[in-house]
Design a protein around this motif. Sequence first.
Motif, mmCIF file in Angstrom:
data_model
loop_
_atom_site.group_PDB
_atom_site.id
_atom_site.type_symbol
_atom_site.label_atom_id
_atom_site.label_comp_id
_atom_site.label_asym_id
_atom_site.label_seq_id
_atom_site.Cartn_x
_atom_site.Cartn_y
_atom_site.Cartn_z
ATOM 1 N N SER A 160 18.035 111.083 -63.043
ATOM 2 C CA SER A 160 16.789 111.332 -62.319
ATOM 3 C C SER A 160 15.881 110.111 -62.424
ATOM 4 O O SER A 160 15.970 109.326 -63.371
ATOM 5 N N LEU A 161 15.005 109.975 -61.411
ATOM 6 C CA LEU A 161 14.025 108.901 -61.371
ATOM 7 C C LEU A 161 12.672 109.457 -60.952
ATOM 8 O O LEU A 161 12.599 110.414 -60.177
ATOM 9 N N ALA A 162 11.597 108.857 -61.446
ATOM 10 C CA ALA A 162 10.242 109.176 -61.001
ATOM 11 C C ALA A 162 9.427 107.901 -61.053
ATOM 12 O O ALA A 162 9.647 107.042 -61.920
ATOM 13 N N VAL A 163 8.474 107.765 -60.123
ATOM 14 C CA VAL A 163 7.688 106.543 -60.009
ATOM 15 C C VAL A 163 6.205 106.901 -60.003
ATOM 16 O O VAL A 163 5.783 107.858 -59.343
ATOM 17 N N SER A 164 5.409 106.110 -60.751
ATOM 18 C CA SER A 164 3.954 106.245 -60.753
ATOM 19 C C SER A 164 3.356 104.854 -60.888
ATOM 20 O O SER A 164 3.430 104.238 -61.959
ATOM 21 N N ALA A 170 16.046 116.209 -64.249
ATOM 22 C CA ALA A 170 14.973 116.172 -63.257
ATOM 23 C C ALA A 170 13.709 115.599 -63.858
ATOM 24 O O ALA A 170 13.388 115.843 -65.029
ATOM 25 N N LEU A 171 12.973 114.836 -63.029
ATOM 26 C CA LEU A 171 11.655 114.315 -63.385
ATOM 27 C C LEU A 171 10.727 114.526 -62.200
ATOM 28 O O LEU A 171 11.125 114.323 -61.050
ATOM 29 N N ALA A 172 9.473 114.916 -62.480
ATOM 30 C CA ALA A 172 8.511 115.128 -61.398
ATOM 31 C C ALA A 172 7.104 114.968 -61.939
ATOM 32 O O ALA A 172 6.792 115.416 -63.050
ATOM 33 N N PHE A 173 6.241 114.347 -61.141
ATOM 34 C CA PHE A 173 4.837 114.184 -61.494
ATOM 35 C C PHE A 173 3.974 115.229 -60.802
ATOM 36 O O PHE A 173 4.229 115.620 -59.662
ATOM 37 N N SER A 202 3.167 101.101 -61.078
ATOM 38 C CA SER A 202 4.192 100.119 -61.445
ATOM 39 C C SER A 202 5.226 100.686 -62.401
ATOM 40 O O SER A 202 6.218 100.011 -62.721
ATOM 41 N N TYR A 203 5.010 101.931 -62.857
ATOM 42 C CA TYR A 203 5.920 102.557 -63.806
ATOM 43 C C TYR A 203 7.108 103.203 -63.084
ATOM 44 O O TYR A 203 6.942 103.868 -62.060
ATOM 45 N N ILE A 204 8.300 103.015 -63.657
ATOM 46 C CA ILE A 204 9.496 103.753 -63.255
ATOM 47 C C ILE A 204 9.995 104.513 -64.477
ATOM 48 O O ILE A 204 10.074 103.944 -65.575
ATOM 49 N N PHE A 205 10.312 105.784 -64.278
ATOM 50 C CA PHE A 205 10.875 106.610 -65.341
ATOM 51 C C PHE A 205 12.299 106.997 -64.962
ATOM 52 O O PHE A 205 12.563 107.349 -63.805
ATOM 53 N N ALA A 206 13.192 106.925 -65.939
ATOM 54 C CA ALA A 206 14.597 107.245 -65.714
ATOM 55 C C ALA A 206 15.039 108.312 -66.701
ATOM 56 O O ALA A 206 14.913 108.123 -67.917
ATOM 57 N N GLY A 207 15.537 109.428 -66.181
ATOM 58 C CA GLY A 207 16.110 110.471 -67.015
ATOM 59 C C GLY A 207 17.605 110.264 -67.137
ATOM 60 O O GLY A 207 18.304 110.143 -66.121
ATOM 61 N N THR A 208 18.112 110.214 -68.356
ATOM 62 C CA THR A 208 19.503 109.846 -68.581
ATOM 63 C C THR A 208 20.305 111.010 -69.155
ATOM 64 O O THR A 208 19.759 112.042 -69.540
ATOM 65 N N ALA A 209 21.618 110.813 -69.205
ATOM 66 C CA ALA A 209 22.541 111.853 -69.657
ATOM 67 C C ALA A 209 23.006 111.580 -71.079
ATOM 68 O O ALA A 209 23.330 110.435 -71.430
ATOM 69 N N TRP A 210 23.042 112.623 -71.874
ATOM 70 C CA TRP A 210 23.588 112.507 -73.221
ATOM 71 C C TRP A 210 25.099 112.395 -73.143
ATOM 72 O O TRP A 210 25.753 113.039 -72.328
ATOM 73 N N GLY A 211 25.676 111.566 -74.016
ATOM 74 C CA GLY A 211 27.133 111.414 -74.018
ATOM 75 C C GLY A 211 27.536 110.211 -74.823
ATOM 76 O O GLY A 211 27.064 110.003 -75.947
ATOM 77 N N THR A 212 28.388 109.390 -74.231
ATOM 78 C CA THR A 212 28.840 108.180 -74.894
ATOM 79 C C THR A 212 28.283 106.974 -74.156
ATOM 80 O O THR A 212 28.150 107.011 -72.930
ATOM 81 N N PRO A 213 27.960 105.858 -74.852
ATOM 82 C CA PRO A 213 28.039 105.677 -76.301
ATOM 83 C C PRO A 213 27.006 106.521 -77.040
ATOM 84 O O PRO A 213 26.097 107.063 -76.412
ATOM 85 N N PRO A 214 27.149 106.636 -78.373
ATOM 86 C CA PRO A 214 26.193 107.425 -79.158
ATOM 87 C C PRO A 214 24.762 106.923 -78.957
ATOM 88 O O PRO A 214 24.519 105.732 -78.791
#
Length: 293
Positions: A116-120, A161-164, A122-134
Amino acid sequence: MKKILTFFVVIQLLSLNLQAQWVQTSTGMGNDKSVFSLLSRGFVDYFAGTAYYGVYRSTNVGVDWFQTGLSGKTVYSLAFSGNNLVAGTNLYGVWLSPNSGATWSQTSLSYETIRSLAVSGSYIFAGTAWGTPPGTGGVYRSPDYGSTWLKVGLNEKTVYALAFSGSTLYAGTRGYGVWQSFNNGTTWSQTGLTNQAVYSIAVSGNNIFAGTECNGVYYSSNSGLNWSQVGLNGKIIYTILLNSGYIFAGSLKCGGGENGGESEDSGLFLSTNNGITWLEKNQGFTLGTTIYS
C-alpha cells in the motif's frame, strides 16, 4: 498458479437506481492480466498495476492500453507524489517515474514487498508485507518524495491498506486490525477494530469503512473508536470506494477457490445507506470475477 482474471472497466449510470453495465476495456493489455491497482490523473490519463507485467497506461479513458515499464514485476500499489508516479512492487520495493511511466528508477526502499501507498505533501508512506528477509513488514516514510526512507512503525506486520483523513493516517493490517497515527507515522495506536485482517480502508471525515478477510465490511462513525459489522459477511473485501454517499466494495467469496467458485457472491457491491444493505452490481462481468481495485 491459476490466474484470477480482473478487468479495468467503465461504469455507465443508466438511472437513479444505478443500473450498471460493465464493459471490458483491455485492448493492448489482453484479458489475461490480474490488475491489483488503478490510478487516474484528470479524466484522461489512467495507470494499471498488474501481476507480473508491471504498469500499463491509457491516455484515452481506458479504451487502449500500452505497457510503460516494470515488466516482470507485480505492482500492488500506485500513487502520485509531486511530479512522480510511484509504484509499490512485490519484493522490489518502491519505484519512481518522472515521466508517466516512460522510465523508472528504484528507490532506496528496494527489498520489501509494498502492499500500500499513501501521499501527504512531500511525504510518501509505504505499507509493507511481513515475511523474508527477517525484519520486514511495517510502515516506511519518505519525507522527500521518495529519495530517503525510514521505518516508522507497525514492525513485522503486513500493512495492506493506508489512508489519510486530514492529518490522521490509518493503516489496515493482517491479523491486527486498524491502527492510526496522528504524527505522520512516528507513533501508532490500535483502534477498536482488532484481530482482523484488513485489506482495504476508505475514510470520509470521522466515517471509516474497513474491508476484511471473510468478515465483510466494518464501519466506524467516530474515527475508529467503535466499530460494527455492516454486511458482506463471508467475503474478502479487497477494495472500498466512497463517492458522494455511495459505497462500492470489490470482493471475492471466501472458500470458493481462486475464482470464488464462480459464485455470484463475488464481484462488486453497492450500498447507499452506510452499509446497512448492499446490492450486487455485476452486470456484464464474467461470473465469479474478483474485484481488486
